[in-house]
Design a protein around this motif. Structure first.
Motif, mmCIF file in Angstrom:
data_model
loop_
_atom_site.group_PDB
_atom_site.id
_atom_site.type_symbol
_atom_site.label_atom_id
_atom_site.label_comp_id
_atom_site.label_asym_id
_atom_site.label_seq_id
_atom_site.Cartn_x
_atom_site.Cartn_y
_atom_site.Cartn_z
ATOM 1 N N LEU A 131 0.820 -1.202 0.000
ATOM 2 C CA LEU A 131 0.000 0.000 0.000
ATOM 3 C C LEU A 131 0.857 1.257 0.000
ATOM 4 C CD1 LEU A 131 -2.862 -0.945 2.496
ATOM 5 C CD2 LEU A 131 -2.944 -0.891 0.000
ATOM 6 N N SER A 132 1.986 1.196 0.684
ATOM 7 C CA SER A 132 2.892 2.346 0.681
ATOM 8 C C SER A 132 3.427 2.610 -0.724
ATOM 9 C CB SER A 132 4.034 2.115 1.666
ATOM 10 O OG SER A 132 4.948 3.196 1.664
ATOM 11 N N ASP A 133 3.817 1.554 -1.447
ATOM 12 C CA ASP A 133 4.335 1.717 -2.812
ATOM 13 C C ASP A 133 3.252 2.220 -3.761
ATOM 14 O OD1 ASP A 133 6.800 0.851 -1.954
ATOM 15 O OD2 ASP A 133 6.470 -1.233 -2.542
ATOM 16 N N LEU A 134 2.001 1.826 -3.498
ATOM 17 C CA LEU A 134 0.894 2.259 -4.358
ATOM 18 C C LEU A 134 0.291 3.587 -3.910
ATOM 19 C CD1 LEU A 134 -0.961 -1.167 -4.774
ATOM 20 C CD2 LEU A 134 0.535 -0.038 -6.435
ATOM 21 N N HIS A 135 0.881 4.197 -2.886
ATOM 22 C CA HIS A 135 0.395 5.467 -2.340
ATOM 23 C C HIS A 135 -1.043 5.356 -1.848
ATOM 24 C CE1 HIS A 135 4.033 7.369 -3.917
ATOM 25 N NE2 HIS A 135 3.768 6.840 -5.101
ATOM 26 N N LEU A 136 -1.378 4.192 -1.306
ATOM 27 C CA LEU A 136 -2.704 3.961 -0.746
ATOM 28 C C LEU A 136 -2.660 3.787 0.762
ATOM 29 C CD1 LEU A 136 -4.246 1.505 -3.381
ATOM 30 C CD2 LEU A 136 -4.820 3.926 -3.028
ATOM 31 N N LEU A 137 -1.495 4.007 1.358
ATOM 32 C CA LEU A 137 -1.392 3.931 2.814
ATOM 33 C C LEU A 137 -2.046 5.167 3.425
ATOM 34 C CD1 LEU A 137 -0.111 1.939 4.842
ATOM 35 C CD2 LEU A 137 1.878 3.450 4.920
ATOM 36 N N ASP A 138 -2.694 4.987 4.548
ATOM 37 C CA ASP A 138 -3.443 6.057 5.204
ATOM 38 C C ASP A 138 -4.522 6.593 4.270
ATOM 39 O OD1 ASP A 138 -4.143 7.722 7.280
ATOM 40 O OD2 ASP A 138 -2.726 9.298 6.716
ATOM 41 N N ASN A 139 -5.210 5.666 3.606
ATOM 42 C CA ASN A 139 -6.260 6.006 2.652
ATOM 43 C C ASN A 139 -7.420 5.045 2.884
ATOM 44 O OD1 ASN A 139 -7.834 5.891 0.098
ATOM 45 N ND2 ASN A 139 -6.306 7.360 -0.598
ATOM 46 N N GLY A 142 -7.900 2.597 0.055
ATOM 47 C CA GLY A 142 -6.921 1.523 0.092
ATOM 48 C C GLY A 142 -7.296 0.473 1.121
#
Length: 280
Positions: A131-139, A142
């Motif tokens: 999720l961090s690599d996909l920029h979906l962390l803290d989302n 996501g």
């Protein structure tokens, strides 16, 4: 006479434990509901009694001071998006496994069933970096995707059992009438599997609404908190600020939608699980 006494004792032996268990489950909920209308002083003075007056201030404090309203909205978004995405992915997959004969279809079904046995906790660390690599962390979206994927094996397992009992002659008749394979899926198979779809959707929605650990790992900003995280934060604050009434009010806000949803669809859930068990 002996038979009547035996029947009475037999029924009592079944019903009495159930009644005691029901009281043990419902009383803490009832006590929490009463506590949500008490002031902090009244909670300490009379924790087990009825409130002297109906005090809505706890709900106001939870909604304003602790931003429960935003958390409720986030939980609704995560639950709805996760439940819908699960169906969008699971319905075609279950149909393909059950109806389309291709090499490896049985192994694919076995793989999905085996995935139900794998603890989700084993995937939390890889999912965090993904999720961090996909920029979906803290989302929250996501998080909804993670929820949907986590419930795919169970949903596919249930839906395949429902689809397996639908006569193939209906699909053949629909194809003769000019429906494409996708038309057959969405206009014939899906309506006939609606009982199973409703059952798994409600069960998944309750799971997503109450989930805590993945939300704790994948959400970091307070404005993205789901209801479970917000209640955990209020619980921590209550130890130092004596906001126990606010905590009880937050818990009531959290469980009321689940109770209403289950009360509305209780009969459908029971029928769907029974029908699915018989079909499976």
């Amino acid at each position: 006479m002996k038979r009547s006494v035996g029947q009475i004792l037999g029924r009592g032996g079944i019903r009495i434990p159930l009644i005691l268990w029901t009281i043990a489950v419902l009383y803490p909920i009832f006590w929490m509901f009463l506590g949500s209308f008490k002031s902090n002083a009244e909670i300490y003075r009379n924790p087990w009694g009825f409130p002297e007056t109906i005090n809505w201030q706890n709900y106001i404090d939870a909604w304003t001071n602790f931003n429960i309203g935003s958390s409720v909205f986030n939980s609704f978004i995560v639950t709805i998006v996760g439940a819908v995405l699960t169906l969008v992915l699971a319905i075609p997959t279950a149909y393909a496994i059950e109806r389309i004969n291709f090499r490896g279809s049985k192994y694919l079904f076995t793989l999905y069933v085996s995935a139900m046995m794998i603890p989700m906790v084993l995937g939390w660390i890889p999912l965090f970096f993904l999720l961090s690599d996909l920029h979906l962390l803290d989302n929250i979206y996501g998080l909804a995707i993670v929820y949907a994927v986590s419930q795919l094996p169970f949903t596919i397992f249930v839906l395949t059992s429902f689809m397996s009992t639908i006569p193939k002659s209906l699909e053949e008749a629909a194809a003769i009438d000019g429906l494409s394979p996708y038309g057959v899926l969405w206009k014939v198979i899906t309506p006939l599997s609606m009982s199973g779809i409703i059952t798994v959707t409600i069960m998944n929605a309750i799971q997503f609404w109450n989930e805590y650990f993945m939300a704790l790992i994948f959400l970091q900003s307070s404005e993205n908190y789901t209801l479970a995280l917000a209640i955990d934060f209020i619980s921590s604050e209550a130890q130092y600020t004596n906001a126990w009434g606010t905590l009880f009010a937050s818990l009531v806000i959290a469980i009321v939608p689940v109770i209403i949803l289950y009360a509305i669809f209780q009969k459908r859930i029971a029928e769907g699980m029974t029908e699915g068990a018989i079909k499976g």
